[in-house]
Design a protein around this motif. Structure first.
Motif, PDB file in Angstrom:
ATOM      1  N   LEU A 171       0.822  -1.208   0.000  1.00 60.17           N
ATOM      2  CA  LEU A 171       0.000   0.000   0.000  1.00 60.17           C
ATOM      3  C   LEU A 171       0.852   1.253   0.000  1.00 60.17           C
ATOM      4  O   LEU A 171       0.413   2.312  -0.409  1.00 60.17           O
ATOM      5  N   ARG A 179       2.053  -6.782  -3.317  1.00 63.59           N
ATOM      6  CA  ARG A 179       2.026  -6.117  -4.624  1.00 63.59           C
ATOM      7  C   ARG A 179       1.008  -6.763  -5.554  1.00 63.59           C
ATOM      8  O   ARG A 179       0.292  -6.089  -6.282  1.00 63.59           O
ATOM      9  N   ASP A 183      -1.875  -4.428  -6.766  1.00 62.16           N
ATOM     10  CA  ASP A 183      -1.855  -4.142  -8.208  1.00 62.16           C
ATOM     11  C   ASP A 183      -2.992  -4.878  -8.916  1.00 62.16           C
ATOM     12  O   ASP A 183      -3.592  -4.347  -9.854  1.00 62.16           O
ATOM     13  N   ALA A 186      -6.037  -2.910  -8.456  1.00 62.92           N
ATOM     14  CA  ALA A 186      -6.029  -1.671  -9.239  1.00 62.92           C
ATOM     15  C   ALA A 186      -6.401  -1.926 -10.697  1.00 62.92           C
ATOM     16  O   ALA A 186      -7.003  -1.076 -11.339  1.00 62.92           O
ATOM     17  N   ILE A 187      -6.036  -3.083 -11.220  1.00 62.54           N
ATOM     18  CA  ILE A 187      -6.377  -3.344 -12.621  1.00 62.54           C
ATOM     19  C   ILE A 187      -7.482  -4.404 -12.728  1.00 62.54           C
ATOM     20  O   ILE A 187      -7.708  -4.966 -13.784  1.00 62.54           O
ATOM     21  N   ARG A 188      -8.169  -4.642 -11.611  1.00 62.77           N
ATOM     22  CA  ARG A 188      -9.302  -5.581 -11.569  1.00 62.77           C
ATOM     23  C   ARG A 188      -8.909  -6.957 -12.117  1.00 62.77           C
ATOM     24  O   ARG A 188      -9.620  -7.543 -12.920  1.00 62.77           O
TER      25      ARG A 188
END
Lengths: 244, 303
Positions: A171, A179, A183, A186-188
């Protein structure tokens, strides 16, 4: 089924293991930050636990501190530590996470250590003193060896908690297995999230098994069968520690 | 992009529940002589609420009865509400709305092109797109005032020759998004020495930039902290970022020339700099959006 197959493929693809952002390096980072945090916690909590257990004083303070340490969410500690470390030039990521994990790791080690030492039979301690042992000898040659399984159990509890929580490092821009979760979110990419979570869980279980073996190793031979049959106050403390 | 990225499922569900509860009284009222206008938001965040308040207040000033629906959680809620007539007006963002209505549409850095693509999509839904304002809430590369000065930076292309020595910070999805690392490389030839995955234009990114942990940050161009911290927005001179100018969208059935003129008068005075300062008043100083909007309208002579 398809989904699980994708996760399996993600976990087993050698390409995902290579390079600085690969699983191999993330795993190594995760182990590093966890070990350092627990080691620092040991440096503080072991001597404190030994002193409190041996002197049988300061228990109230320790219980309070330990409970407080458990009550404050690691994420809050991380958020609070971040501006401080940035201000001190220690930067993002690594150090604020170490501070949060260090505080998380202290309570189980501290509690188990003093409960273990305190739980050593008072008559035995008296007998040792009667035989002319110094206080240091009583502590290190009698109390500590008898309490060792419980002390190791405390460290084990800390390690498992820390390994699971070290995902927070991601975070604040550091690495580790978190990670993949951060991550992936964040990009589903649910495959990456689940893959990362599985790796964290596997690492925690591996650590648990390792310390269980260590625990058996430090249990005095005479106590092995007895302890299994009759869990003392120490085993109880270890159990509560793990729950938290 | 900002709004959809910020959306968390839980928050959306909660917002949906609230909005459904809040929407019920909205549909009434609009039948008297001078209509009651329901002003909504595209999403419940400071900037949108400030602009919605501006729309509401100029309408009230002209004698309209105005009902406010400023808690609609997200576009998933506010857009259907507009099309069903539960709200009549809301402030929107050009490219974000375009991509919401048609995910295959081509957003670009040119607001005229985006508006031209958006207009027919809204028209078939009975909604009119009014002229957009200059205020553009989009992704922006930001540096501290000191970095801008010492490195002599004013536009994004200035970064290209020195990027290898710089650390860039932005949301974790940055390496995968065309507006971020791939676009910077493809359009500008910029390859930063290092990338730190932080948050989506939030406090972590701001703290990292301020503390010197990163040299360049991806923030939102109208973020209130930019002015307050003396940060410098680098001009997107090759139009990598999609144009997300603030624009009023109005239900055709309530629109008349007076309402159109009133809304246009607000848009004509909104700029990126001005809305950034207004955002700071709400986000940093915790002033009420309605008060901030009133102050702006009075200053601009619209009230």
């Amino acid at each position: 089924m398809n989904y699980l197959a994708e996760v399996t493929r993600w976990l087993t693809d050698p390409q995902n293991w290579a390079g600085p952002a690969g699983i191999g390096n993330r795993l190594s980072e995760h182990v590093q930050i966890s070990l350092l945090s627990v080691a620092l916690a040991c440096v503080v909590a072991l001597p404190a636990g030994l002193a409190i257990g041996h002197l049988r004083k300061g228990r109230f303070v320790v219980v309070s501190v330990a409970n407080l340490g458990r009550a404050i969410p690691s994420f809050a500690i991380l958020a609070l530590a971040l501006p401080v470390t940035i201000g001190l030039g220690l930067g993002l990521g690594f150090w604020p996470t170490v501070i949060a994990l260090f505080l998380l790791a202290i309570p189980p080690i501290l509690t188990n250590t003093y409960v273990g030492i305190e739980g050593v039979d008072a008559d035995t301690v008296e007998a040792a003193r009667g035989m002319g042992m110094s206080e240091a000898e009583v502590l290190f040659r009698l109390e500590l060896p008898l309490a060792a399984p419980l002390v190791v159990a405390g460290v084990r509890t800390s390690v498992v908690q820390v390994v699971a929580t070290a995902t927070l490092a991601a975070l604040v821009a550091w690495g580790g297995l978190g990670r993949f979760i951060i991550d992936g979110f964040a990009i589903r990419d649910n495959v990456q999230i689940l893959g990362g979570a599985i790796l964290v869980a596997a690492l925690a279980v591996a650590a648990e098994l390792l310390f269980e073996a260590l625990e058996r190793l430090v249990t005095p031979i005479t106590a092995r069968s007895k302890q299994a049959a009759m869990p003392g106050p120490g085993a109880e403390a270890a159990a509560t520690g793990r729950q938290a | 992009m900002r709004r959809s990225r910020n959306l968390v499922l839980g928050a959306a569900l909660l917002a949906a529940t609230l909005a459904l509860a809040a929407c019920r009284p909205g549909g009434d009222g609009a039948q008297d002589g001078k209509a009651t206008i329901v002003v909504g938001v595209s999403g419940a965040f400071a900037e949108n609420q400030i602009v919605a308040e501006m729309y509401a207040q100029v309408l009230e000033n002209a004698g309209y009865e105005v009902t406010r629906q400023l808690d609609l959680g997200s576009r998933e809620i506010s857009q259907p509400a507009l099309e069903r007539g539960e709200i009549h007006i809301k402030p929107e963002y050009l490219s974000t709305l375009l991509l919401f209505l048609d995910e295959n549409a081509q957003a670009s850095g040119n607001p005229d092109e985006v508006a031209a693509a958006l207009e027919p999509l809204l028209e078939e839904r009975g909604v009119k797109l009014l002229p957009f304002s200059e205020a553009d809430d989009t992704n922006a590369l930001v540096v501290t005032g000191q970095t801008a000065q010492t490195r002599n930076l004013s536009k994004v292309s200035d970064l290209a020759p020195i990027a290898g020595q710089l650390t860039f910070g932005g949301p974790p999805e940055c390496p995968n998004r065309p507006f971020c690392i791939p676009g910077l490389k493809g359009v500008y030839g910029i390859e930063f020495g290092d990338f730190k995955p932080l948050d989506v234009g939030g406090p972590l990114t701001v703290a990292a930039l301020e503390g010197g942990e990163i040299h360049v940050a991806l923030l939102f161009s109208t973020s209130g902290v930019i002015g307050r911290k003396g940060f410098v927005v680098l001009e997107d001179d090759k139009e990598l970022q999609q144009a997300d100018n603030i624009v009023p969208v109005v239900l055709e059935s309530v629109l008349n020339s007076e309402i159109e003129d009133l809304l246009n008068s607000v848009s004509a005075r909104l700029t990126t700099e001005k809305i950034t300062e207004l955002n700071a008043k709400v986000e940093v100083d915790q002033t009420d959006p309605s008060e901030v909007a009133r102050g702006f309208l009075e200053e601009e002579g619209l009230l």
